[in-house]
Design an enzyme around this catalytic site. Structure first.
Site, PDB file in Angstrom:
ATOM      1  N   LYS A   1       0.844  -1.207   0.000  1.00 58.73           N
ATOM      2  CA  LYS A   1       0.000   0.000   0.000  1.00 58.73           C
ATOM      3  C   LYS A   1       0.883   1.262   0.000  1.00 58.73           C
ATOM      4  CE  LYS A   1      -3.672  -2.594   2.208  1.00 58.73           C
ATOM      5  NZ  LYS A   1      -4.372  -2.985   3.441  1.00 58.73           N
TER       6      LYS A   1
ATOM      7  N   GLN B   1      -4.091  -1.706   9.941  1.00 62.88           N
ATOM      8  CA  GLN B   1      -4.067  -2.988   9.236  1.00 62.88           C
ATOM      9  C   GLN B   1      -4.613  -4.101  10.139  1.00 62.88           C
ATOM     10  OE1 GLN B   1      -3.090  -3.524   5.928  1.00 62.88           O
ATOM     11  NE2 GLN B   1      -3.792  -5.624   6.217  1.00 62.88           N
TER      12      GLN B   1
ATOM     13  N   ASP C   1     -10.113   2.866   4.846  1.00 59.45           N
ATOM     14  CA  ASP C   1     -10.539   1.489   4.605  1.00 59.45           C
ATOM     15  C   ASP C   1     -12.061   1.356   4.585  1.00 59.45           C
ATOM     16  OD1 ASP C   1      -8.675  -0.457   3.972  1.00 59.45           O
ATOM     17  OD2 ASP C   1      -7.991  -0.713   6.044  1.00 59.45           O
TER      18      ASP C   1
END
Ligand code: NAP
Length: 272
Positions: A31, A75, A98
């Site tokens: 990412k 994460q 996200d």
């Protein structure tokens, strides 16, 4: 490039990573690498496996308040001693790159502007790009996680394109899974079980999107393992009208969607 010309600071995505085990650090590094490739700023905050929940909550608060940061992710998965929901709910929904915050999930369900969960958003982009017809199709989603299965089932059932599907959401308590997957015009496999979907479980001409990302032993590889999906690609592909591979399918789309969310968050916050 266009932003630089207009003297607008590039979007900035941050990531919080806990622990070094498993594939999480590879995912986060990919990412960050993608940010560099498109000219976004990025920052990474790493914590040991035994970090306290309070330290993470404090970091989330700091990133919420840091005006230089447009969006950030924590994460997943997190270690068992951390309450994941508490961490997600602490994220400012406007910076929730996200799209996991309940406010974003709720807005998405109501078809209101929202930061949509990155993997489901990537899947929608994939369907659009390949002009897959979805209206009136029977879509079977296998797996009901909050980050993939549930949101993708909502998106495909919404009154829009891609959408207007008749959706079946299947999970570990579903009876006769093969009987259900055989009825799917569009099958989305997101359970995390390598090669679970076999050729006799799919209908001729089905569209298959494989979300599963499973490490399986492979002595032929230097690392000793390789990534594979939830679908037995080699055997299933000949029956399909379209199928996404693993790796090189949904994973790449997830990263693209994360960057799109970061851009969207930056535009909304900084009004450019
Ligand atoms: P998760 O939270 O572990 O959820 C798995 C879901 O699958 C659950 O709903 C579970 O049912 C269901 N399930 C498990 N085994 C099943 C079976 N044998 N039959 C039917 N349903 C079954 O997983 P996730 O986070 O959604 O991830 C799913 C897969 O996608 C993983 O391989 C993950 O690595 C991958 N993934 C890929 C990306 C990407 O960017 N490419 C992003 C996210 C996830 P219950 O609810 O009843 O337990």
């Amino acid at each position: 490039m266009q932003l630089t010309k207009k003297e607008i600071r590039a979007p900035h995505l941050s990531a919080i990573l806990v622990g070094e085990l498993g594939p999480s650090s590879t995912y986060v590094n990919n990412k960050i690498k993608a940010c560099h490739e498109v000219g976004f700023a990025s920052s990474l905050y790493k914590y040991p496996e035994n970090v306290s929940e309070q330290v993470l909550l404090d970091k989330v608060k700091e990133l919420n308040e840091n005006d230089d940061i447009d969006g950030f992710i924590v994460q997943l998965p997190l270690p068992a001693h951390i309450n994941v929901e508490k961490i997600i709910e602490a994220i400012d929904p406007a910076k929730d790159a996200d799209g996991f915050h309940p406010i974003n999930l709720g807005k998405m369900a109501k078809n209101l502007p929202a930061l949509v969960s990155a993997t489901p958003k990537g899947i929608m982009e994939m369907l659009k790009y390949y002009q897959i017809e979805t209206a009136g199709k029977h879509c079977v989603v296998l797996g009901r996680s909050q980050i993939v299965g549930l949101p993708v089932s909502i998106l495909l059932g919404r009154k829009s394109y891609p959408g207007d599907c008749t959706v079946t959401l299947a999970h570990s308590k579903t009876k006769n899974i093969a009987g259900i997957t055989q009825q799917a015009d569009i099958l989305i496999a997101a359970i995390g079980s390598p090669h679970f979907i076999k050729e006799d479980m799919v209908k001729e001409g089905a569209v298959i999107i494989d979300v599963g990302t499973n490490s399986i032993p492979d002595p032929g590889k230097k690392s000793g393992y390789r990534l594979t999906g939830d679908v037995d690609f080699e055997r299933v592909a000949p029956k399909c009208s379209a199928i996404s591979p693993v790796p090189g399918g949904v994973g790449l789309m997830t990263i693209a969607a994360l960057l799109q969310n970061t851009m969207q968050a930056a535009k909304e916050r900084r009004k450019f």
